[in-house]
Write an enzyme that holds these catalytic residues in place. Structure first.
Site, PDB file in Angstrom:
ATOM      1  N   GLN B 205       0.826  -1.219   0.000  1.00  0.00           N
ATOM      2  CA  GLN B 205       0.000   0.000   0.000  1.00  0.00           C
ATOM      3  C   GLN B 205       0.855   1.263   0.000  1.00  0.00           C
ATOM      4  O   GLN B 205       0.420   2.296  -0.508  1.00  0.00           O
ATOM      5  CB  GLN B 205      -0.921   0.020   1.231  1.00  0.00           C
ATOM      6  CG  GLN B 205      -2.022  -1.025   1.236  1.00  0.00           C
ATOM      7  CD  GLN B 205      -1.604  -2.306   1.935  1.00  0.00           C
ATOM      8  OE1 GLN B 205      -0.412  -2.610   2.034  1.00  0.00           O
ATOM      9  NE2 GLN B 205      -2.568  -3.069   2.402  1.00  0.00           N
ATOM     10  N   ASP B 246      -5.919   1.809  13.055  1.00  0.00           N
ATOM     11  CA  ASP B 246      -7.172   1.112  12.765  1.00  0.00           C
ATOM     12  C   ASP B 246      -8.051   0.971  13.999  1.00  0.00           C
ATOM     13  O   ASP B 246      -9.263   0.834  13.891  1.00  0.00           O
ATOM     14  CB  ASP B 246      -6.879  -0.264  12.157  1.00  0.00           C
ATOM     15  CG  ASP B 246      -6.316  -0.103  10.756  1.00  0.00           C
ATOM     16  OD1 ASP B 246      -5.118   0.213  10.636  1.00  0.00           O
ATOM     17  OD2 ASP B 246      -7.080  -0.243   9.782  1.00  0.00           O
ATOM     18  N   ASN B 256      -2.341  -0.848  14.041  1.00  0.00           N
ATOM     19  CA  ASN B 256      -2.183  -0.307  12.691  1.00  0.00           C
ATOM     20  C   ASN B 256      -1.506  -1.385  11.851  1.00  0.00           C
ATOM     21  O   ASN B 256      -1.150  -2.456  12.345  1.00  0.00           O
ATOM     22  CB  ASN B 256      -1.362   1.001  12.721  1.00  0.00           C
ATOM     23  CG  ASN B 256      -1.412   1.743  11.396  1.00  0.00           C
ATOM     24  OD1 ASN B 256      -2.468   1.907  10.809  1.00  0.00           O
ATOM     25  ND2 ASN B 256      -0.261   2.162  10.893  1.00  0.00           N
TER      26      ASN B 256
END
Lengths: 356, 356
Positions: B205, B246, B256
């Site tokens: 990502q 998160d 995370n």
């Protein structure tokens, strides 16, 4: 028990060829590459068909042997010495960090000079002598690997979780590896343990090579991404970290594959022992500390492309150092073929290297 | 100055569709995906066509709106409430870690219940009301992103080197991101800085999404492999680390993307500030500390295969946790839309969340 692979071998006499497992193609294909001249050998080293500090040294040792095959009829012994010299000089430009390369090339050059300086040495005799020297380096490497394993296996306890990075296995040496030799010898002792192999971006030597080798040897191996290692330590899965090294300074600072430095910090934070397994030829006592070790920068495409898959936007900036330096203070012990240097520092290192 | 991308938007009224940038295909292709039902939305979340904790929450909020489109003629308002409920229950099974998903679904369910409980509410009125609620969540997310950026930009100094991990940008939210919003706002202030984007294995990502987004916005970005981050810190290239989160527990422990934990240890070792940028909806005060946060394990194939390229031997064991937990003690500050929580702990967190 499975088998340990053989990364390289010399086939034939002075007219022989160097056979390598082409590590660029593992694990998809297990293909051998026949190296017939110095240019091809240089390229094989640059493109990592053969890699791993000890293996690079051993492969390069056969360079002058290949070079002498190319001399024209009527060449003299002095031509042979010059040819060996220029092969060594050229191969020394292949990769900058691993010192074993320079160590092996120096040794080959000195051998060529010494033998070539005798007035009665023929060119054929010179060729035989340097082949014998390259084979000696090869044999010593095999024995060195075994001894590293024997000195280090005590650190791998029954039931341990062991983390390794990159590939310091049979594929990185002429013998059974350095870090992985320690595991192979622990396996021979009947111990069971679980190895976590960092995949080792960008070129995935851990996922491609270490996982493949350990499976051949029937050792329990699990691949993880590099960024997972710290979390596995936090989860209590890792009892020891063991890697190879490409060059170790006089004070014990050790250059190894990029990512090793971070692992050493993470291991220290979690009070996990961090071992380096490397032959004494990895030490460069001309270098006081890690800051002086030249660290290879490689092409950004290694990061942004995997096979045909683009992994980042075209033209993006990339920083791709191939190595980093782990400070001696983060190293629990350096395991060499001559013995183990606990808490490495200048005096302990020079003591071990001098005594034998 | 370049532009900031838009990850998702709702097109039309109650009979509309959710349009997503298909993040699985970036950066090779910039393709939009039209989501027309709850099953397709569930799959888009599971397969990471849409990802990032806030974006997952916003996308899921439109799930009940899509679900009500499928009711047969003659359905009642109560049928609509039940349909919304079952859509929320189904979408809650898509991914376990990001709490924004559950937060948004809870809010949608409560809205449906509340509006549906009025005897005079028609099914059409219910549908309008839940669309309005989903749009409110969307708008609040956009505003939240901007506020996070405004609160955090002061931490990005002129000339700084900033490390980020995974993607906490516009692609991870309805607005201009969380961690990257901080960078966008610093850019608006005219500051120059250099961003290093961890590629973020296994799904890249950072390399695929963060690098792409920052280039669209004309921010200087360099991609590195995850295992290089510690060495860049050692080299003095990194002045701040900033990531998203998160789920954040009541004590400040923050889940995370896998690798964040290691970065926090490395940053601490090098005395580099470590920031988390996340909306207040990321806090889960029902959870005392990070040990209670459920961490998603994902398929090993994400690690061993990239597109058509096999990166490890067939059948090798893989461990693939998608998240880890950074302890509050490693976090310099949490940047929220309501303000900054320095040295986060229970009392500072509950104070900020309560006061507004």
């Amino acid at each position: 028990m499975g088998s340990i692979v053989q990364a390289l071998k010399w086939i034939g006499g002075t007219d022989g060829v160097l056979e390598l497992i082409d590590q660029r193609r593992l694990p998809r294909e297990s293909v051998t590459l026949l190296v017939r001249d110095v240019e091809q050998l240089h390229e094989a080293i640059c493109t990592l068909a053969v890699r791993g500090a000890p293996a690079i040294g051993v492969a390069a040792a056969f360079g002058p042997v290949l070079a002498l095959q190319k001399l024209a009829d009527g060449a003299t012994t002095l031509d042979g010495v010059r040819q060996a010299h220029s092969a060594c000089a050229f191969l020394a430009t292949s990769r900058p960090t691993a010192v074993n390369l320079f160590w092996a090339l120096d040794r080959m050059r000195r051998k060529a000079e010494k033998v070539g300086s005798h007035p009665q040495t023929t060119l054929g005799g010179l060729h035989e002598a340097i082949l014998a020297e390259a084979k000696a380096i090869y044999r010593e490497d095999v024995e060195m690997c075994r001894q590293i394993g024997r000195h280090g296996e005590k650190f791998i306890h029954e039931g341990a979780g062991v983390l390794t990075h990159c590939n310091a296995g049979a594929l990185a040496t002429a013998g059974q590896g350095t870090a992985l030799s320690v595991l192979f010898e622990a396996q021979k002792k009947g111990r069971h343990f679980k190895v976590y192999a960092d995949e080792t971006r960008p070129l995935l030597q851990g996922a491609r090579l270490t996982a493949w080798e350990l499976r051949q040897a029937e050792i329990d191996v699990t691949v993880i991404c590099d960024n997972m290692a710290g979390w596995l330590m936090r989860e209590g899965r890792i009892d020891a970290v063991i890697t190879g090294a490409d060059r170790i300074a006089a004070n014990g600072d050790a250059a190894n594959k990029i990512g090793t430095y971070s692992l050493s910090i993470l291991a220290r934070h979690h009070a996990i022992p961090f071992y380096i397994a490397a032959p004494s030829s990895t030490f460069d006592l001309n270098i006081a500390n890690g800051a002086e070790i030249p660290l290879e920068q490689r092409n950004g495409e290694e990061v942004t492309r995997l096979g045909s898959v683009e992994t980042a936007p075209a033209g993006v900036g990339v920083y791709n150092p191939a190595f980093d330096v782990t400070p001696a203070e983060n190293i629990t012990a350096i395991i060499t073929e001559r013995g183990v240097i606990e808490k490495p520092d200048n005096s302990r290192i020079s003591h071990l290297l001098r005594e034998s």
